[in-house]
Design a protein around this motif. Structure first.
Motif, short mmCIF file in Angstrom:
data_model
loop_
_atom_site.label_atom_id
_atom_site.label_comp_id
_atom_site.label_asym_id
_atom_site.label_seq_id
_atom_site.Cartn_x
_atom_site.Cartn_y
_atom_site.Cartn_z
N GLN A 139 11.82 23.07 13.65
CA GLN A 139 11.57 24.24 12.85
C GLN A 139 10.06 24.60 12.94
O GLN A 139 9.76 25.96 12.90
CB GLN A 139 12.20 24.34 11.40
CG GLN A 139 13.87 24.18 11.55
CD GLN A 139 14.18 24.11 10.02
OE1 GLN A 139 13.44 23.79 9.33
NE2 GLN A 139 15.45 24.27 9.99
N ILE A 140 9.13 23.77 12.89
CA ILE A 140 7.73 23.78 12.95
C ILE A 140 7.27 22.91 13.97
O ILE A 140 7.66 21.95 14.40
CB ILE A 140 7.25 23.68 11.51
CG1 ILE A 140 7.57 22.38 10.89
CG2 ILE A 140 7.78 24.74 10.46
CD1 ILE A 140 6.69 22.09 9.55
N SER A 141 6.07 23.39 14.44
CA SER A 141 5.34 22.38 15.48
C SER A 141 4.61 21.27 14.69
O SER A 141 4.47 21.46 13.34
CB SER A 141 4.20 23.40 16.06
OG SER A 141 3.31 23.72 15.24
N ASP A 142 4.29 20.61 15.26
CA ASP A 142 3.32 19.43 14.92
C ASP A 142 1.79 20.01 14.12
O ASP A 142 1.64 19.25 13.09
CB ASP A 142 2.68 18.37 15.97
CG ASP A 142 3.87 17.42 16.61
OD1 ASP A 142 5.14 17.53 15.87
OD2 ASP A 142 4.07 16.99 17.56
N GLU A 143 1.38 21.01 14.75
CA GLU A 143 0.24 21.58 13.98
C GLU A 143 0.49 22.24 12.65
O GLU A 143 -0.23 22.14 11.86
CB GLU A 143 -0.46 22.63 15.16
CG GLU A 143 -1.11 21.92 16.31
CD GLU A 143 0.28 21.69 17.49
OE1 GLU A 143 1.08 22.20 17.46
OE2 GLU A 143 -0.18 20.81 18.35
#
Length: 81
Positions: free
Chosen positions: A54-58
Motif C-alpha cells: 500500500q505504501i513504498s519503502d520510502e
C-alpha cells in the motif's frame, strides 16, 4: 460567606462542568495518542501497509520517522498519511 459564594457561583456551574469534561477528554486523548501502545500500533500499521504494498519503502521510512519524532517529542503532527 459560604452560602453567598454558592448563590453567586451557581450560574457558573454549567461552565465548570464543561471545563471539567473537556479536561477529562483532553487527558483521554493524550493517553490514547501518546501512549507506548499507540506508537507501537502506528509502527505496526506502517509495517503492514509496507508489506502489503500500500505504501513504498520510502513512504514507510518517512512515516516511521514521523512516529519516532512524536515519540521523542520532536514532532507535533499526528497521523501516518
Amino acid at each position: 460567606m459560604g452560602i453567598f459564594s454558592a448563590v453567586l457561583g451557581l450560574p457558573l456551574a454549567p461552565v465548570r462542568g464543561v471545563v471539567w469534561i473537556a479536561e477529562i477528554v483532553r487527558r483521554q486523548v493524550d493517553e490514547e495518542l501518546y501512549s507506548p501502545a499507540a506508537f507501537r500500533r502506528r509502527l505496526e500499521n506502517i509495517e503492514e501497509a509496507r508489506a502489503s504494498g500500500q505504501i513504498s519503502d520510502e513512504e514507510a521510512a518517512a512515516a516511521e520517522e514521523q512516529v519516532v519524532a512524536m515519540m521523542t517529542g520532536r514532532g507535533t503532527s499526528g497521523g501516518t498519511e
